[in-house]
Structure formats: C-alpha cells, structure tokens
Design an enzyme around this catalytic site. Sequence first.
Site, PDB file in Angstrom:
ATOM      1  N   ARG A 140       0.843  -1.211   0.000  1.00  0.00           N
ATOM      2  CA  ARG A 140       0.000   0.000   0.000  1.00  0.00           C
ATOM      3  C   ARG A 140       0.875   1.257   0.000  1.00  0.00           C
ATOM      4  O   ARG A 140       0.413   2.351  -0.298  1.00  0.00           O
ATOM      5  CB  ARG A 140      -0.981  -0.004   1.181  1.00  0.00           C
ATOM      6  CG  ARG A 140      -1.900   1.202   1.213  1.00  0.00           C
ATOM      7  CD  ARG A 140      -3.257   0.954   1.877  1.00  0.00           C
ATOM      8  NE  ARG A 140      -3.179   0.131   3.068  1.00  0.00           N
ATOM      9  CZ  ARG A 140      -2.743   0.535   4.260  1.00  0.00           C
ATOM     10  NH1 ARG A 140      -2.346   1.781   4.436  1.00  0.00           N
ATOM     11  NH2 ARG A 140      -2.710  -0.294   5.280  1.00  0.00           N
TER      12      ARG A 140
ATOM     13  N   TYR B 165     -14.016  17.258 -15.208  1.00  0.00           N
ATOM     14  CA  TYR B 165     -14.605  15.926 -15.262  1.00  0.00           C
ATOM     15  C   TYR B 165     -15.653  15.815 -14.140  1.00  0.00           C
ATOM     16  O   TYR B 165     -15.442  16.314 -13.033  1.00  0.00           O
ATOM     17  CB  TYR B 165     -13.476  14.896 -15.103  1.00  0.00           C
ATOM     18  CG  TYR B 165     -13.967  13.513 -14.866  1.00  0.00           C
ATOM     19  CD1 TYR B 165     -14.869  12.912 -15.741  1.00  0.00           C
ATOM     20  CD2 TYR B 165     -13.563  12.792 -13.758  1.00  0.00           C
ATOM     21  CE1 TYR B 165     -15.344  11.637 -15.514  1.00  0.00           C
ATOM     22  CE2 TYR B 165     -14.026  11.516 -13.529  1.00  0.00           C
ATOM     23  CZ  TYR B 165     -14.920  10.947 -14.412  1.00  0.00           C
ATOM     24  OH  TYR B 165     -15.394   9.693 -14.176  1.00  0.00           O
TER      25      TYR B 165
ATOM     26  N   ASP C 281      -4.766  18.432 -14.713  1.00  0.00           N
ATOM     27  CA  ASP C 281      -5.194  17.097 -15.146  1.00  0.00           C
ATOM     28  C   ASP C 281      -4.787  16.966 -16.619  1.00  0.00           C
ATOM     29  O   ASP C 281      -5.368  17.600 -17.494  1.00  0.00           O
ATOM     30  CB  ASP C 281      -6.712  16.961 -14.974  1.00  0.00           C
ATOM     31  CG  ASP C 281      -7.221  15.576 -15.355  1.00  0.00           C
ATOM     32  OD1 ASP C 281      -6.566  14.907 -16.180  1.00  0.00           O
ATOM     33  OD2 ASP C 281      -8.285  15.178 -14.850  1.00  0.00           O
TER      34      ASP C 281
ATOM     35  N   LYS D  87      -6.817   5.828 -19.229  1.00  0.00           N
ATOM     36  CA  LYS D  87      -7.074   6.283 -20.590  1.00  0.00           C
ATOM     37  C   LYS D  87      -5.865   6.006 -21.489  1.00  0.00           C
ATOM     38  O   LYS D  87      -5.490   4.873 -21.647  1.00  0.00           O
ATOM     39  CB  LYS D  87      -7.453   7.775 -20.559  1.00  0.00           C
ATOM     40  CG  LYS D  87      -8.458   8.141 -19.439  1.00  0.00           C
ATOM     41  CD  LYS D  87      -9.773   7.431 -19.612  1.00  0.00           C
ATOM     42  CE  LYS D  87     -10.923   8.009 -18.846  1.00  0.00           C
ATOM     43  NZ  LYS D  87     -11.217   7.545 -17.532  1.00  0.00           N
TER      44      LYS D  87
HETATM   45  C1  LIG Z   1     -10.144  14.183 -17.523  1.00  0.00           C
HETATM   46  C2  LIG Z   1     -10.371  13.059 -16.551  1.00  0.00           C
HETATM   47  N1  LIG Z   1      -9.785  13.102 -15.339  1.00  0.00           N
HETATM   48  C3  LIG Z   1      -9.955  12.125 -14.435  1.00  0.00           C
HETATM   49  C4  LIG Z   1     -10.765  11.038 -14.695  1.00  0.00           C
HETATM   50  C5  LIG Z   1     -10.953   9.991 -13.636  1.00  0.00           C
HETATM   51  O1  LIG Z   1     -10.171   8.869 -13.907  1.00  0.00           O
HETATM   52  P1  LIG Z   1     -10.517   7.396 -13.392  1.00  0.00           P
HETATM   53  O2  LIG Z   1     -11.752   6.945 -14.084  1.00  0.00           O
HETATM   54  O3  LIG Z   1      -9.277   6.616 -13.761  1.00  0.00           O
HETATM   55  O4  LIG Z   1     -10.702   7.482 -11.914  1.00  0.00           O
HETATM   56  C6  LIG Z   1     -11.390  10.943 -15.928  1.00  0.00           C
HETATM   57  C7  LIG Z   1     -12.261   9.794 -16.237  1.00  0.00           C
HETATM   58  O5  LIG Z   1     -12.946   9.785 -17.233  1.00  0.00           O
HETATM   59  C8  LIG Z   1     -11.199  11.977 -16.883  1.00  0.00           C
HETATM   60  O6  LIG Z   1     -11.801  11.953 -18.088  1.00  0.00           O
END
Ligand SMILES: Cc1ncc(COP(=O)(O)O)c(C=O)c1O
Length: 413
Positions: free
Chosen positions: A59, A112, A184, A209
């Site tokens: 962890r 998001y 992000d 992604k």
């Molecule tokens: C721009 C963006 N940031 C963060 C996330 C969150 O990622 P996760 O689904 O791996 O938790 C997403 C998910 O679609 C996203 O599109």
Amino acid sequence: MERKFANFETKSIHTADPRTEAFGSLTVPLYMTSTYVFPSAEVGGARFAGEAEGMIYSRIANPTTDVLEKAMAELEGAEAGLAFGSGMGAISAVLIALVKSGDHILCSDGLYGCTYGLLTMLKEKFNVQFDLVDMADMERVRAAMRPETKVVYVETPINPTLKVVDLEALSEIAHAGGAQVVVDNTFMTPFLQQPLQFGADIVVHSATKYLGGHGDLIAGVAVGRKAFLDEVRFSTLKDIGSVMAPMEAWLILRGLKTLPLRMERHCENAQKVAAFLAAHPKVKQVYFPGFADHPQAEVVARQMRGSGGMIAFEVETLDGGRTLMNSVRLAQLAVSLGEATTLIQHPASMTHAVVPADVRRDEMGIADGLVRLSVGLEHPSDIIADLEQALAKIPVASEALETVHEDGPNSAA
Ligand SMILES: Cc1ncc(COP(=O)(O)O)c(C=O)c1O
C-alpha cells in the site's frame, strides 16, 4: 551506468530499464506481493522510521509500481511520480493533501464530472470552497483569486468542451497569489503536453485512458516535486488507500512503449474525423483544438505538440444525438476514452450528469445535445463511414429541443 535519452519515443521504451533486475529479464518483473520480509527487526524498524531504504508493504510502495512511477516522472519532466488505484484516487489524494478547512480551490470552468463531485463533497463536508472561472480570460482568473486560494486546478483541454488554458500565464498568476497549480493532463499525456514545463506544480492523470491505452484497467498517476509526493505517499495515499495494483503498473509500462505511436495516430484520425463532422450539414458545432480557428489556437501551438484524439460536437436536437449514439456500429457507446476503440457518449446524461444542470449548461458550457467522441485507432475512413451512416439516420426536420433530467445522481468515466 546511467542511460539517458534525448527523445520521448526512446524514453518511453527505455526509461523503465530492466537491466538492473536479476535474470536479465527484458521486461519489468511483476511483483505480486502484498508485503516484504525484513532481513532483521532492526532493518524493519529503520524502514518504518524512514532511516533505511527498502520495501515495507504494497500500500506504500511496490517494485513494479516503483518503475512506473519513475518512468512517468521522466516522461513528464518531474522529480518524482506516484501511482494510484484510479485517476480519481490521484486527484483526491493530491487535493486533500493540499487543502484544509477554510481554503479555496480555483478551477477551470469545465471539469470531469467526478472531480466536480469530489469538490462538492469537500465543500459540503469539510468547508473547502471552490469556484469555476473562465480561464481563457486571465483577468478573470486574477480577479477570482482569494487570499485563501491554495490550489488552482485545471483541465486543458477541458473535458468535454475542449477549451484550452494558457498554463504559463495561469501559473504566474497562481504563484503570485501563493497557490499551487494542479493540471489534469489525461486528455494530452506527456507526449503531447508537459504542464510542468509551463510552470505547473503537480500533474495528475487518469492512467485508465491513453497511458494504459487498451481499455483494460483503472489507474491513476501524479507527478511533481519529490518532497510533496513523499508527503502524499505517507499520508493520503497510505491512509486513504487508493493504491495501484502491480499488474496495472505492469500493463501501463507496456502501454507506455507505444504511447507516442498511438498518440500520433489518435491525433491524425481525430483531425480527419473533426473535419468531416465540421462539413456535415446535420452537425451544428464541432469543438476540437486542432482547428486553425480554435479560439485559443495560439496557445494550442505553443503548449501542445498535437491536438489529441478527443472531439465534442452538437447535432440539432437531443433526440438527434440519441439517434446517432444508438446507430453507430463501429464506435462503441461507452464512457471512458483514450483507447484503441472509438468511443461515443453523452456528457449531460453520463460523464457530467452529477453536475447540476444549471452549472453544466451555464458555467461549463455543456449543451444538452453535446456528444463526446474519443477517436480510436481504427482506419479513419471506417470511423467516418460509421458516423456518416449514423448521422443519416437523424431526421432532417428539427424537433423541439428536449432537455435531459435536471440533476443526475451518477456520473462516471
Ligand atoms: C479528464 C479526466 N480526469 C480524471 C478522470 C478519472 O479517472 P478514473 O476513471 O481513472 O478514476 C477521468 C475519467 O474519465 C477523466 O476523463
């Protein structure tokens, strides 16, 4: 012997140098272990006290994950990296480490959906305030900074409106106000954009992604200064526990080797698909950073090596959008993005359903009829042919714009 390479394409293959490992394994060994045997009580105690190097418990750290963390730091040009169980795991661990009750987070006017959900939770339960601001206008950013602003949090390009934020100008304003900039970088990956070069302090990713790239895992990564990420490792990672599994780290390391190739193809395909959509009579508006007349084209050219694989577009009516999504055959109707398969989804009822309808429409600019497309790696002519046959199913006569439910309870990738 230290091996350093000049170009991203080489780094993405060689940064995770396996030759330090036993047996000369070409690929990074997968350490499927939850714990580590201490050679003595003294060494175990010293590791806990931070006085000796070495693994303690998965962890906190794992040798396979450790290779991924170093590779991501190298690719983003950061001092250190830290792996998490999901993108949201990375975002929540970083934000909770940075703020306390009474602080303020200034955000881009598009986030998001689950990030918006997290900020709402922080506000309602822990009195951490946040505001959305149009970061295309730096005067507005300056005016929205408060003495309590500790974090400026930004997506660029923004999910799903694909607005772009000038990270250099933003970082200057944030730092002058004593705030840290968190970016992000999921939509871009370090191949297309390296926010730390433009002054950002921390980069977060949904590694689910493009980094993984094959739609077979959930994971997150943060990169930034080592001292800060050490603090996160031993606080919000360790004690909240959104930990990346070693198998996921191994798969992402495999994905990184083809990241430049995949991103180039995603960009090329998206450019062609966006041009097709823009010329189609049933498409009202296309949002894509690769258009020469994108409102922030100058920032795109300065900050991004390519415009990415994401497109958002509007057809005349919400019903038309539904017909389109129900008619595609190659594209798959699914949330998430950044993988080989082309994916199509409806932000207002899916990824951004958690955002209250007025905020979604008025502050984030997400129209009810907006459709998001993650352009995959198929042949571009096949993707276009699929969209063409699906668009042909939309009736020509405009019907009254129907609205989606006001405040949806759920949103996901
Ligand atoms: C721009 C963006 N940031 C963060 C996330 C969150 O990622 P996760 O689904 O791996 O938790 C997403 C998910 O679609 C996203 O599109």
